[in-house]
Design a protein around this motif. Structure first.
Motif, PDB file in Angstrom:
ATOM      1  N   LYS A 156     -41.158 -38.148 -22.025  1.00 33.36           N
ATOM      2  CA  LYS A 156     -40.765 -37.224 -20.960  1.00 33.36           C
ATOM      3  C   LYS A 156     -41.831 -36.146 -20.792  1.00 33.36           C
ATOM      4  N   LEU A 157     -42.312 -35.646 -21.919  1.00 31.78           N
ATOM      5  CA  LEU A 157     -43.375 -34.639 -21.915  1.00 31.78           C
ATOM      6  C   LEU A 157     -44.616 -35.184 -21.216  1.00 31.78           C
ATOM      7  N   LEU A 158     -44.948 -36.443 -21.561  1.00 31.60           N
ATOM      8  CA  LEU A 158     -46.127 -37.070 -20.963  1.00 31.60           C
ATOM      9  C   LEU A 158     -45.956 -37.208 -19.456  1.00 31.60           C
ATOM     10  N   ALA A 159     -44.754 -37.548 -19.021  1.00 33.08           N
ATOM     11  CA  ALA A 159     -44.504 -37.676 -17.583  1.00 33.08           C
ATOM     12  C   ALA A 159     -44.810 -36.362 -16.875  1.00 33.08           C
ATOM     13  N   VAL A 160     -44.387 -35.252 -17.479  1.00 29.79           N
ATOM     14  CA  VAL A 160     -44.636 -33.946 -16.870  1.00 29.79           C
ATOM     15  C   VAL A 160     -46.140 -33.686 -16.804  1.00 29.79           C
ATOM     16  N   PHE A 161     -46.846 -33.957 -17.907  1.00 28.91           N
ATOM     17  CA  PHE A 161     -48.294 -33.715 -17.923  1.00 28.91           C
ATOM     18  C   PHE A 161     -49.010 -34.572 -16.892  1.00 28.91           C
ATOM     19  N   VAL A 162     -48.592 -35.839 -16.766  1.00 26.82           N
ATOM     20  CA  VAL A 162     -49.214 -36.730 -15.784  1.00 26.82           C
ATOM     21  C   VAL A 162     -49.010 -36.168 -14.379  1.00 26.82           C
TER      22      VAL A 162
END
Lengths: 237, 418
Positions: B259-265
């Motif tokens: 989920k964190l990665l989705a935000v960063f992407v």
């Protein structure tokens, strides 16, 4: 410096007198003026630079750009053809981008405004090459190759993996002689002198002919000034 | 070493480990060989030349600086903003950050024309150079990461009577002191990490000669892309390390990271879009040319790969809850995100450099003797890394893999049940 002499030094006294810098102010600020009206794009200055400074194959401290889209090709201006050249070597900026980024101060500004390169300190990171807006710095990618060993001994060879560039023939200036490219220009398109002397030829030319600096908007404030080609008013319709 | 754990007793696993380490050693040896070859011949054996003076090495330098962000997010941000759930993977993440930042520093070595003069950096430092700032911050960050690894593991090292505890003991008092220490480290580590990515960006972003780089967005964009690649790599690494049985964590932890990665992407995509729009909107502006090369010119395959494969696909895979809980989907998304950021960084280097800043023929002297009949000058030189560059890069990556593997084998990475 060794006992070897520059090809120009070996010339008769009259030729040497032609290359005298002449009287300068107490605190000279060296500039070079390049007259685009006079340049004929012959590359003489580039060739003599190579032999004077022992520049290896593939590397050029000095080059002649053709204004417009192609090499030695006219460009169109207001419906007419024009052809001009832009001789390009180190611009010896007052505010150089290269000296600022060098992590070991291997490139630095002298008191008289010339930008120097210390090949013995250079670590070969090529950040100066990235930073220079003029693309005039040369890196020793491989071992130097030369068609003939010029070996004038005037300028020490630069080691593998270090940067080198135009020094404004600083070894000749010490001798009171103008840089090689100035001496050798058949069109006398290059003029060398002292900007701190308001009556020097370079100061007058820059004033009278509207001398401009290359990529002035980048704020590097070069010590090389270009005199723009004159409009051929007589040929206008 | 006395600290080798007894968990890896299954013979099949030991064979796998031997093969893995053997391959890494092989790759590292090949890299050393290629570097020695490069040292004897000069950088002429790379495909870098005066018109394209930086290439794969510098790209990998900033790529690995970015990958080191993983440790920061999990350790510092987790601790400062209450990420108790991240606790089981903190040690692995910090180890990964240490190895990544070390690799970044090492990638500067083959890029140097005179690595024998490395000591000049300490003898004649010039602190107006962003390169010097970066070397300083890389060293600082590496030391902080090492302290991090040590502080996080010394408790267990002391319990195992390993020399890696460096004389510390395992008492309730030392546990309390370690806890305070971790707070301090998190508070120091976070700003230093942000500085690390920003200064790396400023090596490029402060150069007035390179229109494509000269944007204030550079530092924020570097922080973002570091977060993307760092988080993605942490996901991959913790998945592998759990697989080999050195740590354990619940599945929803991976979903949290995803989920964190989705935000960063998403933030990265926003940054890229903002940069492109600003440059492209006015068409014939100062920056228009490099942007045209990105959108439809020479670098468009790389650029659109970055957008489609590196940002869009991972985002879709990670944002849909059904997929986010599937390990395969998260792993694929992470691999693509890391790949996308690599391409993004390669594009930054190439597109910033491969065109003459004075756009008149014949261009810039290439710098090496050219075959008779070909040009000694180039307005723009197509760059593709030479085999030497690839092999040296492979060697360094294998070295990183070896050090990381050693850390996984010998360090107490498993958090005790809490």
């Amino acid at each position: 410096m060794s006992d070897k002499v520059s090809p120009i030094e070996a010339l008769p006294p009259a030729s040497r007198a032609y290359g005298e810098i002449g009287a300068v102010s107490a605190d000279p600020r060296w500039v070079m003026v390049v007259d685009q009206e006079r340049c004929i794009g012959c590359w003489s200055c580039c060739v003599i630079c190579k032999s004077e400074n022992d520049v290896p194959d593939g590397m050029w401290w000095n080059r002649i750009n053709t204004v417009g889209d192609g090499l030695d090709t006219p460009y169109e201006e207001q419906g007419r053809l024009a052809m001009h050249w832009l001789p390009l070597a180190c611009q010896h900026c007052e505010n150089p981008a290269c000296t600022r980024v060098c992590p070991v101060s291997a490139t630095y500004s002298r008191e008289d405004g010339l930008v120097m390169q210390d090949s013995q300190r250079c670590i070969g990171c090529r950040y100066c090459l990235v930073a220079c807006p003029y693309g005039v710095r040369q890196f020793n990618w491989g071992r130097p190759e030369r068609p003939v060993p010029f070996d004038t001994g005037m300028v020490a060879p630069r080691p593998l993996g270090t940067m080198e560039k135009c020094t404004m023939c600083v070894h000749r200036i010490t001798d009171g002689q103008v840089p090689s490219c100035v001496w050798s220009c058949p069109g006398q398109a290059r003029i060398f002198g002292d900007l701190n002397d308001p009556d020097s030829k370079v100061s007058r030319l820059i004033r009278d002919r509207g001398g401009y600096q290359l990529l002035e908007e980048r704020g590097t404030d070069p010590h090389v000034y270009y005199l723009p080609p004159r409009r051929k008013r007589g040929l206008e319709p | 070493m006395s600290t080798i754990s007894a968990t890896a007793a299954v013979p099949r696993r030991t064979t796998g480990r031997t093969i893995w380490i053997g391959l890494l050693l092989l790759g590292f040896a090949a890299g050393v060989g290629a570097w020695i070859y490069q040292l004897t011949q000069g950088l002429a054996v790379t495909n870098m030349r005066n018109p394209t003076m930086w290439g794969l090495y510098i790209t990998l330098f900033m790529f690995f600086v970015g990958l080191s962000a993983g440790g920061l997010i999990v350790a510092s941000a987790g601790r400062l903003f209450g990420g108790e759930r991240l606790k089981p993977i903190v040690r692995v993440a910090v180890l990964e950050a240490t190895v990544a930042v070390m690799l970044a520093a090492l990638f500067l070595l083959p890029d140097m024309g005179r690595p024998d003069r490395l000591w000049h950096l300490f003898r004649y430092p010039h602190f107006r150079s962003p390169m010097m700032w970066d070397i300083t911050v890389v060293i600082a960050y590496f030391i902080i990461s090492l302290i991090y690894v040590w502080v996080y593991t010394r408790h267990d090292n002391a319990e195992r009577r390993s020399w890696l505890a460096f004389g510390t003991t395992n008492t309730p008092a030392s546990a309390r002191r370690d806890d305070r220490m971790k707070w301090v480290l998190a508070a120091v580590g976070l700003p230093v990490a942000i500085l690390l990515h920003s200064i790396t960006a400023w090596i490029f972003g402060l150069q007035i000669s390179r229109a494509f780089w000269f944007t204030a967005l550079m530092a924020p964009m570097f922080v973002t892309s570091a977060l993307v690649s760092g988080t993605a790599l942490v996901i991959l690494i913790v998945t592998v390390v759990r697989r080999v049985g050195r740590i354990s964590f619940p599945d929803d932890l991976r979903a949290l990271l995803a989920k964190l990665l989705a935000v960063f992407v998403a933030v990265e995509a926003f940054m890229v879009f903002s940069e492109m729009l600003t440059a492209a909107y006015n068409g014939a502006s100062f920056e228009a040319d490099p942007i045209a090369r990105m959108l439809s010119g020479r670098f468009s395959p790389l650029f659109w790969f970055e957008i489609a494969v590196g940002l869009l696909v991972p985002f879709v895979l990670l944002v849909v809850p059904k997929w986010r809980f599937k390990p395969a989907a998260v792993v694929v998304a992470s691999v693509l995100a890391v790949l996308g950021i690599f391409v993004h960084r390669f594009n930054i280097v190439l597109n910033g450099l491969t065109f003459a800043t004075v756009p008149y023929a014949p261009g810039v002297a290439i710098g090496t003797p050219q075959p008779v009949g070909t040009d000694s000058f180039a307005l723009s030189l197509a760059y593709y890394p030479s085999w030497v560059e690839w092999v040296v890069a492979l060697g360094l990556v294998c070295l990183g893999g070896l050090i990381f593997t050693a850390g996984v084998m010998w360090l107490p990475l498993r958090e005790k049940a809490h």
